[in-house]
Design a protein around this motif. Structure first.
Motif, PDB file in Angstrom:
ATOM      1  N   MET A  80       0.803  -1.217   0.000  1.00 39.21           N
ATOM      2  CA  MET A  80       0.000   0.000   0.000  1.00 39.21           C
ATOM      3  C   MET A  80       0.835   1.267   0.000  1.00 39.21           C
ATOM      4  SD  MET A  80      -3.109   0.969   2.641  1.00 39.21           S
ATOM      5  CE  MET A  80      -2.058   1.776   3.869  1.00 39.21           C
ATOM      6  N   GLY A  81       2.132   1.148   0.343  1.00 39.91           N
ATOM      7  CA  GLY A  81       2.993   2.323   0.378  1.00 39.91           C
ATOM      8  C   GLY A  81       2.758   3.163   1.623  1.00 39.91           C
ATOM      9  N   ASP A  82       3.175   4.414   1.569  1.00 34.84           N
ATOM     10  CA  ASP A  82       2.984   5.336   2.692  1.00 34.84           C
ATOM     11  C   ASP A  82       1.510   5.720   2.772  1.00 34.84           C
ATOM     12  OD1 ASP A  82       2.829   7.910   4.203  1.00 34.84           O
ATOM     13  OD2 ASP A  82       5.006   7.662   4.279  1.00 34.84           O
ATOM     14  N   ALA A  83       0.898   5.423   3.903  1.00 37.39           N
ATOM     15  CA  ALA A  83      -0.546   5.629   4.051  1.00 37.39           C
ATOM     16  C   ALA A  83      -0.953   7.088   4.052  1.00 37.39           C
ATOM     17  CB  ALA A  83      -1.028   4.969   5.347  1.00 37.39           C
ATOM     18  N   ALA A  84      -0.004   8.007   4.272  1.00 38.13           N
ATOM     19  CA  ALA A  84      -0.327   9.433   4.255  1.00 38.13           C
ATOM     20  C   ALA A  84      -0.309  10.008   2.848  1.00 38.13           C
ATOM     21  CB  ALA A  84       0.658  10.205   5.136  1.00 38.13           C
ATOM     22  N   GLY A  85       0.160   9.215   1.883  1.00 39.17           N
ATOM     23  CA  GLY A  85       0.238   9.676   0.505  1.00 39.17           C
ATOM     24  C   GLY A  85      -0.897   9.137  -0.347  1.00 39.17           C
ATOM     25  N   VAL A  86      -0.669   9.124  -1.661  1.00 45.32           N
ATOM     26  CA  VAL A  86      -1.722   8.699  -2.593  1.00 45.32           C
ATOM     27  C   VAL A  86      -1.787   7.189  -2.779  1.00 45.32           C
ATOM     28  CG1 VAL A  86      -1.678  10.878  -3.867  1.00 45.32           C
ATOM     29  CG2 VAL A  86      -0.189   8.974  -4.608  1.00 45.32           C
ATOM     30  N   GLY A  87      -0.891   6.455  -2.110  1.00 46.17           N
ATOM     31  CA  GLY A  87      -0.855   5.004  -2.265  1.00 46.17           C
ATOM     32  C   GLY A  87      -2.204   4.315  -2.098  1.00 46.17           C
ATOM     33  N   PRO A  88      -2.914   4.555  -0.977  1.00 42.03           N
ATOM     34  CA  PRO A  88      -4.209   3.894  -0.805  1.00 42.03           C
ATOM     35  C   PRO A  88      -5.197   4.201  -1.929  1.00 42.03           C
ATOM     36  CG  PRO A  88      -3.454   4.809   1.280  1.00 42.03           C
ATOM     37  CD  PRO A  88      -2.509   5.300   0.228  1.00 42.03           C
ATOM     38  N   GLU A  89      -5.186   5.433  -2.429  1.00 43.66           N
ATOM     39  CA  GLU A  89      -6.123   5.801  -3.500  1.00 43.66           C
ATOM     40  C   GLU A  89      -5.780   5.132  -4.820  1.00 43.66           C
ATOM     41  OE1 GLU A  89      -7.100  10.281  -3.178  1.00 43.66           O
ATOM     42  OE2 GLU A  89      -5.389   9.939  -1.843  1.00 43.66           O
ATOM     43  N   VAL A  90      -4.486   5.097  -5.190  1.00 40.05           N
ATOM     44  CA  VAL A  90      -4.148   4.473  -6.466  1.00 40.05           C
ATOM     45  C   VAL A  90      -4.288   2.956  -6.385  1.00 40.05           C
ATOM     46  CG1 VAL A  90      -2.663   6.375  -7.185  1.00 40.05           C
ATOM     47  CG2 VAL A  90      -1.641   4.407  -6.014  1.00 40.05           C
ATOM     48  N   VAL A  91      -4.099   2.389  -5.201  1.00 42.79           N
ATOM     49  CA  VAL A  91      -4.311   0.944  -5.026  1.00 42.79           C
ATOM     50  C   VAL A  91      -5.779   0.602  -5.257  1.00 42.79           C
ATOM     51  CG1 VAL A  91      -4.395  -0.906  -3.303  1.00 42.79           C
ATOM     52  CG2 VAL A  91      -2.324   0.474  -3.548  1.00 42.79           C
ATOM     53  N   VAL A  92      -6.672   1.330  -4.598  1.00 40.05           N
ATOM     54  CA  VAL A  92      -8.105   1.073  -4.764  1.00 40.05           C
ATOM     55  C   VAL A  92      -8.520   1.296  -6.220  1.00 40.05           C
ATOM     56  CG1 VAL A  92     -10.427   1.884  -4.162  1.00 40.05           C
ATOM     57  CG2 VAL A  92      -8.721   1.535  -2.365  1.00 40.05           C
ATOM     58  N   GLY A  93      -8.088   2.408  -6.787  1.00 42.02           N
ATOM     59  CA  GLY A  93      -8.448   2.707  -8.173  1.00 42.02           C
ATOM     60  C   GLY A  93      -7.979   1.637  -9.136  1.00 42.02           C
ATOM     61  N   ALA A  94      -6.762   1.142  -8.928  1.00 44.06           N
ATOM     62  CA  ALA A  94      -6.220   0.129  -9.832  1.00 44.06           C
ATOM     63  C   ALA A  94      -6.916  -1.217  -9.665  1.00 44.06           C
ATOM     64  CB  ALA A  94      -4.719  -0.026  -9.596  1.00 44.06           C
ATOM     65  N   LEU A  95      -7.216  -1.588  -8.427  1.00 43.98           N
ATOM     66  CA  LEU A  95      -7.791  -2.911  -8.187  1.00 43.98           C
ATOM     67  C   LEU A  95      -9.256  -3.006  -8.618  1.00 43.98           C
ATOM     68  CD1 LEU A  95      -6.197  -4.115  -4.850  1.00 43.98           C
ATOM     69  CD2 LEU A  95      -5.403  -4.331  -7.211  1.00 43.98           C
ATOM     70  N   LEU A  96      -9.914  -1.881  -8.749  1.00 44.73           N
ATOM     71  CA  LEU A  96     -11.296  -1.903  -9.227  1.00 44.73           C
ATOM     72  C   LEU A  96     -11.388  -1.776 -10.745  1.00 44.73           C
ATOM     73  CD1 LEU A  96     -13.096   0.238  -6.493  1.00 44.73           C
ATOM     74  CD2 LEU A  96     -12.894  -2.244  -6.642  1.00 44.73           C
ATOM     75  N   ALA A  97     -10.245  -1.597 -11.410  1.00 46.38           N
ATOM     76  CA  ALA A  97     -10.234  -1.492 -12.869  1.00 46.38           C
ATOM     77  C   ALA A  97     -10.410  -2.877 -13.482  1.00 46.38           C
ATOM     78  CB  ALA A  97      -8.919  -0.872 -13.342  1.00 46.38           C
ATOM     79  N   PRO A  98     -11.325  -3.048 -14.433  1.00 43.54           N
ATOM     80  CA  PRO A  98     -11.558  -4.363 -15.045  1.00 43.54           C
ATOM     81  C   PRO A  98     -10.293  -4.989 -15.641  1.00 43.54           C
ATOM     82  CG  PRO A  98     -13.293  -2.826 -15.683  1.00 43.54           C
ATOM     83  CD  PRO A  98     -12.253  -2.026 -14.951  1.00 43.54           C
ATOM     84  N   ALA A  99      -9.415  -4.147 -16.202  1.00 44.83           N
ATOM     85  CA  ALA A  99      -8.192  -4.674 -16.816  1.00 44.83           C
ATOM     86  C   ALA A  99      -7.333  -5.415 -15.791  1.00 44.83           C
ATOM     87  CB  ALA A  99      -7.392  -3.534 -17.438  1.00 44.83           C
TER      88      ALA A  99
ATOM     89  N   ALA B  31       5.102   1.640   8.916  1.00 43.11           N
ATOM     90  CA  ALA B  31       4.078   0.773   8.329  1.00 43.11           C
ATOM     91  C   ALA B  31       4.447   0.410   6.894  1.00 43.11           C
ATOM     92  CB  ALA B  31       2.715   1.454   8.377  1.00 43.11           C
ATOM     93  N   ALA B  32       4.916   1.390   6.122  1.00 45.27           N
ATOM     94  CA  ALA B  32       5.314   1.125   4.736  1.00 45.27           C
ATOM     95  C   ALA B  32       6.438   0.100   4.675  1.00 45.27           C
ATOM     96  CB  ALA B  32       5.735   2.428   4.061  1.00 45.27           C
ATOM     97  N   TYR B  33       7.386   0.217   5.624  1.00 50.31           N
ATOM     98  CA  TYR B  33       8.469  -0.762   5.705  1.00 50.31           C
ATOM     99  C   TYR B  33       7.918  -2.158   5.974  1.00 50.31           C
ATOM    100  CZ  TYR B  33      12.288  -3.469   7.707  1.00 50.31           C
ATOM    101  OH  TYR B  33      13.189  -4.469   7.982  1.00 50.31           O
ATOM    102  N   GLU B  34       6.993  -2.263   6.914  1.00 47.43           N
ATOM    103  CA  GLU B  34       6.427  -3.562   7.275  1.00 47.43           C
ATOM    104  C   GLU B  34       5.685  -4.186   6.098  1.00 47.43           C
ATOM    105  OE1 GLU B  34       6.770  -5.487   9.948  1.00 47.43           O
ATOM    106  OE2 GLU B  34       8.242  -4.045  10.680  1.00 47.43           O
ATOM    107  N   TYR B  35       4.997  -3.366   5.309  1.00 42.95           N
ATOM    108  CA  TYR B  35       4.275  -3.889   4.151  1.00 42.95           C
ATOM    109  C   TYR B  35       5.256  -4.500   3.142  1.00 42.95           C
ATOM    110  CZ  TYR B  35       0.623  -0.802   6.059  1.00 42.95           C
ATOM    111  OH  TYR B  35      -0.278  -0.155   6.885  1.00 42.95           O
ATOM    112  N   VAL B  36       6.370  -3.804   2.901  1.00 45.16           N
ATOM    113  CA  VAL B  36       7.370  -4.319   1.958  1.00 45.16           C
ATOM    114  C   VAL B  36       8.025  -5.579   2.515  1.00 45.16           C
ATOM    115  CG1 VAL B  36       9.539  -3.816   0.743  1.00 45.16           C
ATOM    116  CG2 VAL B  36       7.805  -2.037   0.979  1.00 45.16           C
ATOM    117  N   ARG B  37       8.300  -5.587   3.813  1.00 44.74           N
ATOM    118  CA  ARG B  37       8.931  -6.770   4.431  1.00 44.74           C
ATOM    119  C   ARG B  37       8.037  -8.001   4.282  1.00 44.74           C
ATOM    120  NH1 ARG B  37       8.551  -9.579   8.864  1.00 44.74           N
ATOM    121  NH2 ARG B  37       6.978  -8.197   9.793  1.00 44.74           N
ATOM    122  N   LEU B  38       6.755  -7.847   4.558  1.00 42.89           N
ATOM    123  CA  LEU B  38       5.832  -8.967   4.453  1.00 42.89           C
ATOM    124  C   LEU B  38       5.692  -9.433   3.001  1.00 42.89           C
ATOM    125  CD1 LEU B  38       3.064  -7.811   6.962  1.00 42.89           C
ATOM    126  CD2 LEU B  38       4.617  -9.752   7.239  1.00 42.89           C
TER     127      LEU B  38
END
Length: 372
Positions: free
Chosen positions: A10-29, A98-105
């Motif tokens: 998800m990247g840094d939660a204070a940035g645009v990461g959550p928004e681009v993740v949601v936008g990308a995952l809802l795209a049919p492609a 948190a961003a570090y932990e996401y990459v580690r996992l």
């Protein structure tokens, strides 16, 4: 054949990461190309969906095996390291950790074979450092987590692909670090990556360091001859299609019209500038040399627009697409290699069986002769 499983951080939660993740995952492609599992914060993704005003089922799962893939569903492995009241658009050590932990996992999932690739949303280097994780960026962090000594950053667009000899260091330090061995290893990694994507013999252009690639010693202090030319000569002697040093101001133009399949940039801005001029939605960052596939968006956390619902998910969609394609290509190569090994083993067994039959026939003939 099922589509590749991809760990999406998800990247840094204070940035645009959550928004681009949601936008990308809802795209049919995206749903047609891969099966993504987010490593991030479920609550933050629900907030992002609300900001974007899109319906999404954000489902927390305990592992990849629990994920279900239906349109509108976002699977999240949530380590629970992010507070609910984190503000948008501000540097935060909590978000950096948190961003570090996401990459580690995600790295653990990829190294254990539970996913076939990693795709990353942007992290903020200042936040990462504030949390005590002193890495220049994703590239170096993933190298550390996977135990890889040296990797390269490649930017990929439909028109131009560029790999970097140096990345997140100052310009003076970059020039000092460039030496024939590093240039050679970088070109080799780039050539291997291009072959892995299906191009048998890529044509590679190598940038110089100075304006006009030094123009035969007119600019600089002979850096091209000392640091770059020996690597090119060694690789050309091996039969690699490598050219340079090229003036950087024309190398990208030539690549854009199709003269080169890959450009080798000597430092960060030499490669990033021309790619970003094409548009952030076109670029994808690929880490070359890791034991796992990793792609990423080619933009930052964009704190100035975070939480406003205006971030473009195009680069994330493209990063997922390239992760899926690279995973599928690796899978096909693995299957082909296994098929060749099976054929070889079967051939050896046939030869052994034929040998035994020949020995048996010869033995019977010998016995018949002795009886006569």
């Amino acid at each position: 054949m099922s589509t590749p499983l991809i760990a999406l951080t998800m990247g840094d939660a204070a940035g645009v990461g959550p928004e681009v993740v949601v936008g990308a995952l809802l795209a049919p492609a995206t749903t047609e190309l891969c099966r993504p599992v987010v490593i991030g914060d479920a609550g933050r993704l629900r907030k992002a969906a609300a900001i974007l005003d899109v319906p999404a089922e954000v489902a927390t799962v305990g592992g990849v095996a629990e994920a279900g893939f239906e349109p509108g569903r976002i699977n999240v492995i949530d380590p629970g390291v992010l507070p609910d009241d984190l503000p948008w658009g501000r540097v935060s050590a909590i978000a950096g950790n948190a961003a570090y932990e996401y990459v580690r996992l995600a790295s653990e999932l990829a190294m254990s074979g539970q996913v076939e690739a990693i795709c990353t949303a942007p992290l903020n280097k200042e936040a990462l450092h504030a949390a005590g994780h002193l890495y220049p960026g994703h590239t170096e962090l993933l190298a550390h987590l996977t135990g890889t000594e040296e990797v390269s950053m490649m930017l990929s667009t439909p028109k131009v692909k560029v790999i970097h000899v140096t990345t997140h260091v100052g310009l003076i330090d970059a020039v000092a670090r460039i030496e024939p061995g590093l240039v050679e290893r970088t070109i080799r990694r780039g050539e291997a990556a291009m072959r892995g994507s299906g191009l048998d013999r890529p044509k590679i252009g190598v940038c110089g360091i100075n304006p006009h690639a030094g123009e035969n010693g007119l600019f600089g202090y002979g850096e091209e001859e000392e640091k770059i030319v020996p690597a090119i000569e060694r690789l050309r002697a091996e039969g690699m299609d490598v050219h340079g040093p090229l003036p950087a101001d024309t190398a990208f133009f030539l690549a854009g019209r199709g003269d080169y399949d890959l450009i080798v940039a000597m430092y960060h801005d030499q490669g990033h500038g021309p790619v970003k001029i094409l548009g952030l939605e076109a670029g994808v960052n690929i880490t070359v040399g890791l034991p796992v596939i990793r792609t990423s968006v080619d933009h930052g956390t964009a704190f100035d627009i975070a939480g406003k619902g205006v971030a473009d998910a195009g680069s994330m969609i493209e990063a997922l697409r390239q992760a899926a394609e690279l995973s599928s290509a690796r899978g096909l190569r693995r299957e082909a290699a296994q098929g060749l090994r099976r054929e070889a083993a079967q051939g050896l067994r046939r030869e052994a069986a034929q040998g035994l039959r020949r020995e048996g026939v010869q033995g019977l003939r010998r016995e018949g002769v002795q009886e006569l």
